[in-house]
Design a protein around this motif. Structure first.
Motif: not given
Length: 649
Positions: A441, A445, A448, A592
């Motif tokens: 990732l 990301t 988040q 997410v």
């Protein structure tokens, strides 16, 4: 091969035998043949033994003649016969035929520098009663793991982290500082672990405790000097000779031995060299998957059969449709730490299969890192070609690539996945481009997911590895980074844990440190010539392996997990990563995660590694944080697979 563990009481209290016994009981799978412990006041060392060399006389702990030095050692020292002869010439007398006793006397002769003389995979603990000093250490490449837990009263160590959790006062808690790195890379890089208060001893590291002082230092690093004075023929001869020497050296055993065989270059090279140095047929083991297109992509059995026939091996193969739901909790428990690399499942299954016949197995692990076998190593090669295109065309290619679907478990979609990743990173600097290939990732990301500032994630294991690499040679710089991070903390970790889960010793001759040093000195244009991965290694094996094996399309040693997550495992995925579970655990932004699942199912991204990282972390949490038995968690996952609702964490 075994598991070692021990306690040094910094407060001077005597070590309790029951504490060592509890540590050994939880790792009995590593050494079902024997156990032992030695306590000298405030220090105790112990082991569980899997008998491989000197079956009758190799009991541990092992001491010298007057008992002033006592050792436990996990792994194998392959050059022990040469060292033994040298020590005998100096007057040392041996009471066993084991490789571990060599280390004991070598320490007496040369002190801490003795470890530099060893060729092998190992971790060890040596108690020097004369100095009231404990020395523990780990092999150069980190083939064998070693965990350390230290507080104001004691320092404890063990081959598996779960053994440390058996000590009085040990508290099981998530190391939140390790979570961002885990999500970014799909494993926890040393010295961190996923457990708060427990760390990994890095590869090629020694730690001593003497007079209450703890000292830690590296005794070996990957060489950074590139050798440019040798001809191509010299490289071919040296590489082939060292591969053969490494394989032959690691065939030493007093019990039955075999080899994993996928039909790829690395495992085929190992089997070919074994056959050359054996007077009886080598036992080989291969695995394939039942199912459709996704499973077929991971089925290498025809290639394995071809190599087995070529070398006249005693070949065994298994075709499986694994009960991943039932396996996952048990394997995550054995791993100690979650990983996103699904090779841990394949490695366990083929290890379990091989263990029916043999106690020792040789693997081709490491060849891709040493000799440039991963597609990511071609990033710079193709980036330079891409950079020659006009800027408007590069921009158009980037826009088009961003819209491509991605799925590694379909031949066409996997090609599009690779193209998408390459174009997205083509104009980055080399370090950033390589990071983009390695990451599970992105930092954005991860930020988040964790509601964390992106700037807080930059100082990670890869950044430290890049800073230490110091190479102008881009390919060998990537190798140096891999050798510090992914190789020991992902690939070798899962190889050790999954083979030892079934009491099988797995040796990795392509990571013999002398072969590693040779490969590290090899210029990039020799390793990879004209965009051909593993060019030099393949050329060196040209008279051993057929051309269709040397040049067949590469396939990873994993599972079609991404396809399973869209089908039979979809209820488990959605259950364990449901908003209710995520809110209760309190780590991740549920929106997410939900978007990641949706993007994977729609083929907008190949989210296999990311979703496995999240899934395995939740399974790990239920096992270790919630204190549940792996069979209990497996029952819950089976209920989820059958449509039940997940129990919140």
């Amino acid at each position: 091969m075994c598991g070692i563990h021990g306690i040094y009481q910094l407060d001077g209290q005597r070590v309790e035998p029951a504490h060592l016994t509890a540590m050994g009981d939880v790792t009995a799978h590593r050494g079902p043949d024997d156990e032992g412990q030695h306590i000298d006041g405030n220090c105790g060392i112990a082991m569980r033994r899997l008998s491989i060399i000197d079956l009758a006389g190799g009991h541990q702990p092992i001491g010298n003649a007057d008992g002033s030095l006592v050792l436990v050692c996990n792994g194998e020292i392959y050059n022990f016969r040469e060292l033994r002869a040298e020590l005998q010439a100096k007057g040392y007398r041996f009471k066993t035929g084991s490789d571990s006793e060599v280390l004991l006397h070598l320490y007496d002769a040369e002190g801490d520098d003795c470890v530099k003389r060893l060729n092998g995979m190992f971790d060890f603990a040596l108690w020097d009663g004369r100095r009231r000093r404990l020395l523990i250490g780990r092999d150069r490449l980190g083939v064998k793991p070693l965990y350390v837990m230290q507080d104001g009263k004691r320092l404890a160590f063990a081959t598996e982290a779960k053994a440390l959790l058996k000590l009085p006062g040990a508290r099981v808690a998530l190391n939140r500082e390790a979570v961002p790195g885990y999500l970014h890379l799909g494993y926890v890089a040393a010295p961190q672990t996923i457990f708060e208060g427990i760390r990994k001893l890095p590869p090629a590291t020694l730690l001593s405790i003497e007079n209450g002082q703890v000292r830690e230092w590296r005794y070996w690093r990957l060489p950074s000097r590139i050798e440019r004075g040798w001809s191509r023929d010299e490289w071919l001869q040296r590489t082939r000779a060292q591969i053969e020497r490494s394989v032959e050296m690691q065939m030493v055993s007093d019990v039955p031995i075999g080899a994993f065989l996928s039909g790829g270059v690395d495992s085929s090279a190992v089997v070919g060299c074994m056959a050359k140095h054996s007077d009886h047929p080598i036992r080989t083991y291969a695995i394939g998957f039942e199912g459709g297109e996704a499973e077929a992509l991971y089925n290498e059995l025809p290639y394995a059969r071809q190599v087995a026939k070529l070398f006249g091996t005693e070949h065994h193969e298994i075709v499986v449709k694994p009960d991943v739901v039932g396996l996952l909790p048990r394997l995550v428990w054995h791993m100690d730490e979650p990983v996103s690399d699904t090779a841990f499942i394949t490695t366990y299954l083929v290890s379990e299969f091989a263990r029916q016949d043999v106690k020792v197995i040789l693997s081709g692990v490491g060849g891709d890192e040493l000799f440039g076998g991963y597609r990511r190593y071609l990033g710079g090669h193709y980036a330079r070609k891409f950079g020659r295109l006009p800027a408007p065309l590069r921009k158009l290619a980037g826009m088009a690539a961003a819209r491509l679907p991605a799925d590694r478990h379909s031949g066409l979609l996997n090609t599009l996945r690779l193209a998408k990743g390459f174009v997205a990173s083509a104009e980055m600097d080399p370090d950033a481009r390589y990071r983009s290939y390695l990451q599970v990732l992105s930092h954005d990301t991860v930020a988040q997911l964790l509601h964390a500032p992106r700037s807080a994630l930059a100082d990670d294991a890869l950044a430290h590895a890049f800073a230490a690499a110091g190479h102008d040679d881009e390919l060998n710089r990537m190798f140096a980074v891999d050798a510090e991070t992914q190789l020991p903390d992902d690939l070798l970790m899962l190889t050790d844990k999954m083979s030892m889960a079934v009491s099988l010793e797995c040796r990795v001759p392509l990571l013999d440190h002398e072969l590693v040093e040779l490969a590290a000195a090899m210029p990039a244009d020799v390793k990879i010539a004209g965009g051909q991965l593993k060019h030099l290694m393949k050329a060196s094996l040209g008279d051993l392996l057929p051309q269709d094996i040397l040049h067949r399309k590469k396939r990873g040693f994993g599972t079609p997990m991404g396809a399973w997550l869209k089908k039979e495992l979809a209820p488990v995925l959605r259950g364990l990563l449901s908003p209710a579970v995520l809110h209760r655990r309190g780590l991740f932004d549920a929106d997410v995660v939900t978007q990641l699942v949706a993007d994977h199912e729609a083929n907008r991204i190949d989210g296999t590694d990311a979703l496995i990282a999240l899934l395995n972390l939740e399974v790990w949490s239920r096992l270790y944080l919630d204190g549940r038995d792996h069979a209990d968690v497996a029952d819950e996952l089976h209920h989820l697979a059958n449509g039940a609702t997940a129990v919140p964490a």
